[in-house]
Design an enzyme around this catalytic site. Structure first.
Site, PDB file in Angstrom:
ATOM      1  CE  LYS A 161       1.940  -0.942 -14.036  1.00  0.00           C
ATOM      2  NZ  LYS A 161       3.302  -1.242 -13.608  1.00  0.00           N
TER       3      LYS A 161
HETATM    4  N1  PMP Z   1       7.415   0.887  -9.445  1.00  0.00           N
HETATM    5  C1  PMP Z   1       7.352   0.400 -10.688  1.00  0.00           C
HETATM    6  C2  PMP Z   1       8.310   0.916 -11.701  1.00  0.00           C
HETATM    7  C3  PMP Z   1       6.424  -0.587 -11.038  1.00  0.00           C
HETATM    8  O1  PMP Z   1       6.366  -1.084 -12.279  1.00  0.00           O
HETATM    9  C4  PMP Z   1       5.538  -1.078 -10.043  1.00  0.00           C
HETATM   10  C5  PMP Z   1       4.544  -2.143 -10.402  1.00  0.00           C
HETATM   11  N2  PMP Z   1       3.367  -1.619 -10.910  1.00  0.00           N
HETATM   12  C6  PMP Z   1       5.623  -0.522  -8.765  1.00  0.00           C
HETATM   13  C7  PMP Z   1       6.570   0.450  -8.495  1.00  0.00           C
HETATM   14  C8  PMP Z   1       4.673  -0.951  -7.709  1.00  0.00           C
HETATM   15  O2  PMP Z   1       3.411  -0.413  -8.014  1.00  0.00           O
HETATM   16  P1  PMP Z   1       2.073  -1.126  -7.546  1.00  0.00           P
HETATM   17  O3  PMP Z   1       2.253  -1.429  -6.130  1.00  0.00           O
HETATM   18  O4  PMP Z   1       1.008  -0.110  -7.738  1.00  0.00           O
HETATM   19  O5  PMP Z   1       1.922  -2.342  -8.367  1.00  0.00           O
END
Ligand code: PMP
Length: 308
Positions: A161
């Site tokens: 991330k």
């Molecule tokens: N893909 C991206 C590019 C994101 O920014 C997010 C949000 N964090 C997600 C998927 C979903 O991830 P999560 O469920 O861990 O929030």
């Protein structure tokens, strides 16, 4: 997009400081060279008070992202968990909270190399309701397949991330909005669906739930939770590539994410999905998800970190 509801304190480099004092220098390394990693975490008001959903998994992903991106977090995993709890205790939140830890290179060195750069960690939290608005959660959203694709694994690290990945997301989201849609859906370099600009993608076909398995998307915590919930409700969940034409003809489609929660998709590239509103299975999953994050399902209570 959403203006910030200012809170009282921010945790920065080991201390709780007033919100307005949590500032950085204009020559902070990450601002120029784009290397920072962050998390998006939510805390909900449950019957037993404020509780953070899957804090351990988010914190583990923060450390994994930092490792991959050569950022050193100058605190232990346990210290970072505690910092989240201390931060929420020190603020007076009455509604749903969004938490944003960010590890970045601060002030003191310049030039592309990260060698010797200062490692900073900050955690902010503020009240933030439905990411795309309450209406979107009830009715679903319009989505456009982006002309931007997710980066190939030899260009960027989509599992992390990383702030840098959100340049790609931001351009895709802008393009979708300009076209009159609410959100973008990005393809991977092979032409299969990867993910939204900040969400994972699911479809339903013939009662089965399908979500992509690829190497160009974030390893998502909500996607894993929704898969677990769906299987618990007795649905078959398949992880495999999805093409755009399969998305167009799906019975239901939805996005998942910490911010987006479970949001139905009513249209993709002007093709109406199902009946053009939230489908039956999406609705069941959304309800089950909210029950869990709000502490109303004892079976999943181990995912909650209570604050008081
Ligand atoms: N893909 C991206 C590019 C994101 O920014 C997010 C949000 N964090 C997600 C998927 C979903 O991830 P999560 O469920 O861990 O929030």
């Amino acid at each position: 997009m959403a203006s910030i509801n200012e809170a009282k304190n921010i945790w920065m480099n080991g201390k709780l400081i007033p919100w307005k004092d949590a500032t950085i220098h204009v020559l902070s390394h990450s601002l120029h060279y784009g290397n920072a990693v962050f998390e998006g975490v939510r805390a909900y008001q449950t019957k037993k008070g404020l509780a953070i959903f899957r804090l351990q998994e988010h914190t583990k992903r923060l450390f994994d992202s930092a490792k991959a991106c050569l950022i050193k977090i100058p605190y232990s995993y346990d210290e970072v968990l505690k910092a989240h709890v201390d931060l929420l205790k020190s603020n007076d939140f009455k509604n749903t909270v969004y938490i944003r830890p960010i590890a970045f290179f601060g002030y003191g060195t310049m030039g592309v190399s990260n060698e010797g750069a200062h490692n900073d960690l900050a955690i902010a939290a503020w009240e933030w309701g439905a990411y795309m608005g309450e209406e979107a959660l009830k009715k679903g959203i319009k989505v456009k397949i982006s002309s931007w694709m997710r980066s190939a694994p030899f260009s960027m690290m989509n599992r992390a991330k990383s702030s840098a990945n959100y340049f790609n997301s931001q351009m895709a989201n802008f393009e979708a909005k300009q076209a009159g849609c609410d959100e973008a859906l990005l393809l991977d370099p092979q032409g299969y669906i990867a993910e939204g600009s900040g969400e994972c993608f699911f479809i339903v076909r013939d009662g089965k739930i399908i979500t992509p398995l690829n190497n160009t998307s974030l390893e998502s915590i909500t996607q894993a939770t929704v898969i677990e919930i769906a299987r618990d409700l007795g649905y078959e969940v398949i992880r495999r590539p999805i093409t755009r034409d399969e998305a167009y003809i799906a019975d239901e489609a939805f996005f998942t994410g910490t911010a987006a929660e479970v949001t139905a998709i009513s249209e993709i590239d002007s093709r109406i999905i199902g009946k053009g509103c939230m489908g039956e299975i999406t609705s069941k999953l959304q309800k089950a998800y909210f029950d869990i994050v709000m502490g109303n399902n004892a079976k999943f209570e181990h995912y909650l970190t209570y604050i008081k």
